[in-house]
Write an enzyme that holds these catalytic residues in place. Structure first.
Site, PDB file in Angstrom:
ATOM      1  N   SER A   1       0.799  -1.221   0.000  1.00 12.80           N
ATOM      2  CA  SER A   1       0.000   0.000   0.000  1.00 12.80           C
ATOM      3  C   SER A   1       0.830   1.269   0.000  1.00 12.80           C
ATOM      4  CB  SER A   1      -0.926   0.019   1.211  1.00 12.80           C
ATOM      5  OG  SER A   1      -0.169  -0.128   2.379  1.00 12.80           O
TER       6      SER A   1
ATOM      7  N   LYS B   1       3.338  10.222   2.695  1.00 11.39           N
ATOM      8  CA  LYS B   1       3.241  11.182   1.600  1.00 11.39           C
ATOM      9  C   LYS B   1       3.920  12.488   1.973  1.00 11.39           C
ATOM     10  CE  LYS B   1      -0.658   9.653  -1.159  1.00 11.39           C
ATOM     11  NZ  LYS B   1      -0.630   8.260  -0.650  1.00 11.39           N
TER      12      LYS B   1
END
Lengths: 220, 220
Positions: B136, B176
């Site tokens: 993921s 991120k």
DNA sequence: CTTGACATAGAACAAATGTGCGATTATAAT
DNA sequence: ATTATAATCGCACATTTGTTCTATGTCAAG
């Protein structure tokens, strides 16, 4: 083991073995009494006598009147370092860029990088390091500036990632998983990113420069 | 969570340095009196006092009533490395998975990973490590099994990569680059892979758990 | 068989080494 | 200003540790 220990009497050998094991286990030399207990020698003067014999052979040295004043001479020194925390200096050979040949030879005055030995597999002393320049290795999940550690190998097992030089089209360096499919003269080069497609290249056009064993990305 | 040597008083540091150097040079620990002489401490009871303090910190251990009964604990074992290549024990807190909350608290008996201090930035003693489970995090150029090192921070500068927990939709963990755009109540989360698109999330739904400072991928 | 060198062993003693006590000073908290 | 705690120090003492002395046993050479 050198000739010095050859034909060592049984009891001296027991003393020496005990000292070596004790050094490894305790991080310090044993006392004369500890040697007596561990090597089953009943008196401290006899232990002293054996230590004197071993000193005469050059196997160890003693400091008179100092507690635990025994030192094993090479190659009997026992390293104090816990092996799993040792680091290794790996030669840093330069940069891997898509458009330039992959550096594989160390030059005089080569820089090194320190990597924990525990993180490496077998033959760590053959490894070398390259730094990635540019975004061309993104499909390998490798970013500009990442440090990669490689083992020089001309072949890899199917599925292992390698630094690959592709001769055709003027030459290109890439990091990919390499597969040699049976019955095919092509090599299949698969990106680490499972969402991207592999490429097929004639085997003759592919040079494997090294197998990738570690990737380190520092963000600060 | 602090590294064990942080803010060591000057005299304790001198004692520790002397012990390390003595171990290297002599192959055995020093006596209390040798430490006093070498670290310029005038009494044996004061040396004993410092050794007790260092023992309380877990830097070394002692065997009562035994000559040279001092043992340096990891990562303070004697090393041949120059100081800037020292490693640091970083607490390994568990796994980062998209569907589970990000671990940030150490448990009793926490594992650690050794990382070279030279590869880390400021305040290395606050860092923690997580291992990636699953694919993921691919959009962050991070693979299943990669080790990531983070500094616990609730905010990061624009463009810095962070471990982020998104509350909405039942909760999601992601790695991120984080941007707080002026005049917007949203946070822009940008994948490290420049070929992928950012997402926008209400700022209230975003919890930054730590800033990513290093990513280590071992392939063997 | 004798002799000398080497090996073995116990015990006493000297020196090295670690610990603890009491006292003083410095620092931090109230 | 007072109190508590930490840091500092000298010194005495207990214990650990190494050395030496003396005695005995073993083995090889003559």
């Amino acid at each position: 083991m050198t000739a010095k220990a050859a034909k060592l009497p049984k009891r001296q050998k027991r003393v020496l073995t005990f000292i070596q094991n004790y050094m490894q286990q305790h991080g310090r030399p044993p006392t004369v009494r500890e040697i007596g207990e561990g090597a089953e020698i009943s008196s401290t003067s006899l232990v002293s006598y054996y230590l004197k014999r071993l000193e005469e052979r050059g196997i160890l040295s003693r400091e008179p009147g100092v507690s635990r004043g025994i030192r094993l001479e090479q190659p009997f020194d026992v390293t104090m370092l816990p092996e799993d925390n040792e680091t290794l200096s790996i030669p840093f050979l330069g940069y891997i860029v898509a458009s330039e040949p992959i550096p594989v030879e160390p030059l005089p005055g080569t820089e090194t990088v320190e990597v924990n030995r525990a993180l490496l597999g077998r033959d760590p002393e053959k490894l070398f390091a390259l730094k990635v320049e540019g975004n061309s290795m993104i499909d390998a999940l490798v970013n500009d500036g990442d440090l990669i550690i490689l083992r020089p190998q001309e072949t890899v097992n199917n599925g292992e990632m390698a630094a690959v030089w592709i001769d055709s089209s003027g030459g290109e360096a890439t990091l990919k998983k390499v597969y040699r499919d049976e019955g095919s003269s092509n090599v299949r080069l698969v990106p680490a990113n499972p969402t991207m497609k592999p490429i097929h290249v004639p085997a003759d056009d592919v040079q494997i420069k090294g197998k990738v064993v570690m990737i380190i990305r520092t963000l600060e």
